[in-house]
Design a protein around this motif. Structure first.
Motif, PDB file in Angstrom:
ATOM      1  N   GLY A 123     -27.722   1.525   1.169  1.00 14.37           N
ATOM      2  CA  GLY A 123     -27.112   1.881   0.019  1.00 14.37           C
ATOM      3  C   GLY A 123     -27.738   3.183  -0.724  1.00 14.37           C
ATOM      4  O   GLY A 123     -27.402   3.288  -1.526  1.00 14.37           O
ATOM      5  N   ARG A 124     -28.409   3.775   0.112  1.00 13.92           N
ATOM      6  CA  ARG A 124     -29.130   4.958  -0.576  1.00 13.92           C
ATOM      7  C   ARG A 124     -28.640   6.391   0.333  1.00 13.92           C
ATOM      8  O   ARG A 124     -29.058   7.363   0.026  1.00 13.92           O
ATOM      9  CB  ARG A 124     -30.797   4.821  -0.038  1.00 13.92           C
ATOM     10  CG  ARG A 124     -31.396   3.938  -1.342  1.00 13.92           C
ATOM     11  CD  ARG A 124     -32.594   3.625  -0.946  1.00 13.92           C
ATOM     12  NE  ARG A 124     -33.320   4.809  -0.433  1.00 13.92           N
ATOM     13  CZ  ARG A 124     -34.712   4.907  -0.006  1.00 13.92           C
ATOM     14  NH1 ARG A 124     -35.269   3.873   0.324  1.00 13.92           N
ATOM     15  NH2 ARG A 124     -35.385   6.076   0.551  1.00 13.92           N
ATOM     16  N   GLY A 125     -27.520   6.106   0.854  1.00 14.71           N
ATOM     17  CA  GLY A 125     -26.763   7.445   1.609  1.00 14.71           C
ATOM     18  C   GLY A 125     -27.610   7.845   2.913  1.00 14.71           C
ATOM     19  O   GLY A 125     -27.357   8.892   3.400  1.00 14.71           O
ATOM     20  N   ILE A 126     -28.327   7.075   3.430  1.00 12.68           N
ATOM     21  CA  ILE A 126     -29.173   7.419   4.647  1.00 12.68           C
ATOM     22  C   ILE A 126     -28.272   7.766   5.741  1.00 12.68           C
ATOM     23  O   ILE A 126     -28.284   8.867   6.485  1.00 12.68           O
ATOM     24  CB  ILE A 126     -30.295   6.218   5.130  1.00 12.68           C
ATOM     25  CG1 ILE A 126     -31.421   6.619   3.921  1.00 12.68           C
ATOM     26  CG2 ILE A 126     -30.811   6.530   6.360  1.00 12.68           C
ATOM     27  CD1 ILE A 126     -32.557   5.647   3.901  1.00 12.68           C
ATOM     28  N   ALA A 127     -27.289   6.658   5.984  1.00 10.95           N
ATOM     29  CA  ALA A 127     -26.257   6.833   7.062  1.00 10.95           C
ATOM     30  C   ALA A 127     -25.381   7.766   6.822  1.00 10.95           C
ATOM     31  O   ALA A 127     -25.150   8.759   7.871  1.00 10.95           O
ATOM     32  CB  ALA A 127     -25.326   5.683   7.152  1.00 10.95           C
ATOM     33  N   LYS A 128     -25.157   8.410   5.775  1.00  9.27           N
ATOM     34  CA  LYS A 128     -24.373   9.536   5.486  1.00  9.27           C
ATOM     35  C   LYS A 128     -24.996  10.660   5.866  1.00  9.27           C
ATOM     36  O   LYS A 128     -24.555  11.695   6.381  1.00  9.27           O
ATOM     37  CB  LYS A 128     -23.743   9.738   3.973  1.00  9.27           C
ATOM     38  CG  LYS A 128     -22.989  10.897   3.911  1.00  9.27           C
ATOM     39  CD  LYS A 128     -22.377  10.834   2.168  1.00  9.27           C
ATOM     40  CE  LYS A 128     -21.608  12.067   1.914  1.00  9.27           C
ATOM     41  NZ  LYS A 128     -21.218  12.101   0.586  1.00  9.27           N
ATOM     42  N   LYS A 129     -26.317  10.764   5.509  1.00  5.58           N
ATOM     43  CA  LYS A 129     -27.159  11.883   5.816  1.00  5.58           C
ATOM     44  C   LYS A 129     -27.383  12.164   7.306  1.00  5.58           C
ATOM     45  O   LYS A 129     -27.175  13.116   7.995  1.00  5.58           O
ATOM     46  CB  LYS A 129     -28.662  11.892   5.163  1.00  5.58           C
ATOM     47  CG  LYS A 129     -28.559  12.232   3.688  1.00  5.58           C
ATOM     48  CD  LYS A 129     -29.684  12.059   3.000  1.00  5.58           C
ATOM     49  CE  LYS A 129     -29.669  11.962   1.553  1.00  5.58           C
ATOM     50  NZ  LYS A 129     -30.955  11.230   0.879  1.00  5.58           N
ATOM     51  N   LEU A 130     -27.392  11.072   8.201  1.00  7.00           N
ATOM     52  CA  LEU A 130     -27.651  10.945   9.505  1.00  7.00           C
ATOM     53  C   LEU A 130     -26.361  11.540  10.262  1.00  7.00           C
ATOM     54  O   LEU A 130     -26.268  12.178  11.119  1.00  7.00           O
ATOM     55  CB  LEU A 130     -28.046   9.639  10.033  1.00  7.00           C
ATOM     56  CG  LEU A 130     -29.567   9.209   9.813  1.00  7.00           C
ATOM     57  CD1 LEU A 130     -29.873   7.601  10.074  1.00  7.00           C
ATOM     58  CD2 LEU A 130     -30.271   9.986  10.653  1.00  7.00           C
ATOM     59  N   ILE A 131     -25.087  11.287   9.589  1.00  2.96           N
ATOM     60  CA  ILE A 131     -24.059  11.496  10.014  1.00  2.96           C
ATOM     61  C   ILE A 131     -23.817  13.111  10.009  1.00  2.96           C
ATOM     62  O   ILE A 131     -23.106  13.954  10.564  1.00  2.96           O
ATOM     63  CB  ILE A 131     -22.738  10.477   9.564  1.00  2.96           C
ATOM     64  CG1 ILE A 131     -22.711   9.265  10.169  1.00  2.96           C
ATOM     65  CG2 ILE A 131     -21.298  11.372   9.918  1.00  2.96           C
ATOM     66  CD1 ILE A 131     -21.824   8.037   9.426  1.00  2.96           C
ATOM     67  N   GLU A 132     -24.155  13.536   8.783  1.00  2.11           N
ATOM     68  CA  GLU A 132     -23.991  14.949   8.390  1.00  2.11           C
ATOM     69  C   GLU A 132     -24.977  15.514   9.336  1.00  2.11           C
ATOM     70  O   GLU A 132     -24.544  16.797   9.662  1.00  2.11           O
ATOM     71  CB  GLU A 132     -24.522  15.103   7.012  1.00  2.11           C
ATOM     72  CG  GLU A 132     -23.629  14.769   5.878  1.00  2.11           C
ATOM     73  CD  GLU A 132     -23.949  14.677   4.558  1.00  2.11           C
ATOM     74  OE1 GLU A 132     -25.194  15.160   4.271  1.00  2.11           O
ATOM     75  OE2 GLU A 132     -23.198  14.412   3.597  1.00  2.11           O
TER      76      GLU A 132
END
Length: 187
Positions: A123-132
């Motif tokens: 819920g802290r946006g870590i997955a999104k950062k990894l995908i970026e």
């Protein structure tokens, strides 16, 4: 402050612990094991071997204050069959039999094999950062698109990837289970 960096062989326990959850039933096919301890042991062996699809050179870790909170496993579709050779050899060495592993991606793809975030950091946006980060790697490596598969039973996960720009390309059977194949073209 966070950093995303390559994994090292010494990261095997933590990284495999995270990635195992994301792999789901595919881990049983990949290892030809059903006992969780044996699955993890085989996955750690694969992780430490730089010639496998989940070898440490293809795993990126999200760290905060030296704590691993996320992991993403990436490889080019063009390399998939070659990266499976060492896995198939390991399976044979353990007295199991598997002719070939199913290829989940296509040539030209940078394939997201697995992505995982520690339960305490979700819920802290870590997955999104990894995908970026994966998107940047795809550009650097000259891939035409990012791709991944999502278990057809996990509609919320599919919707998450759709919000990040992935489109469903079709369905694919892997290890006796149905998955959505999703892609995100590089623009």
């Amino acid at each position: 402050m966070f950093e995303i960096s390559h994994a090292t062989p010494g990261d095997s326990k933590e990284a495999v612990g995270l990635l195992r959850e994301a792999m789901g039933e595919i881990a049983m096919t990949l290892t030809q094991e059903s006992d969780e301890e044996r699955i993890l042991s085989a996955l750690e062996e694969y992780f430490k071997n730089p010639s496998t699809r989940i070898g440490y050179p293809r795993v990126w870790l999200y760290r905060e204050k030296d704590e691993i909170l996320g992991a993403i496993n990436l490889y080019l579709g063009d390399e998939a069959k070659r990266l499976d050779e060492a896995i198939l050899e390991s399976i044979r060495n353990r007295g199991k039999h598997l002719e070939a592993l199913e290829v989940e991606c296509e040539e030209g793809d940078l394939y997201i094999d697995s992505i995982a975030v520690s339960p305490k950091a979700r819920g802290r946006g870590i997955a999104k950062k990894l995908i970026e980060h994966a998107y940047g790697e795809a550009r650097r490596l000259g891939a035409s698109q990012l791709s991944l598969v999502v278990d057809c039973d996990k509609i919320e996960v599919k919707e998450y990837y759709a919000r990040l720009g992935f489109v469903t390309e079709g369905e694919k059977w892997l290890g006796g289970h149905l998955y959505y194949r999703m892609k995100k073209p590089l623009v």
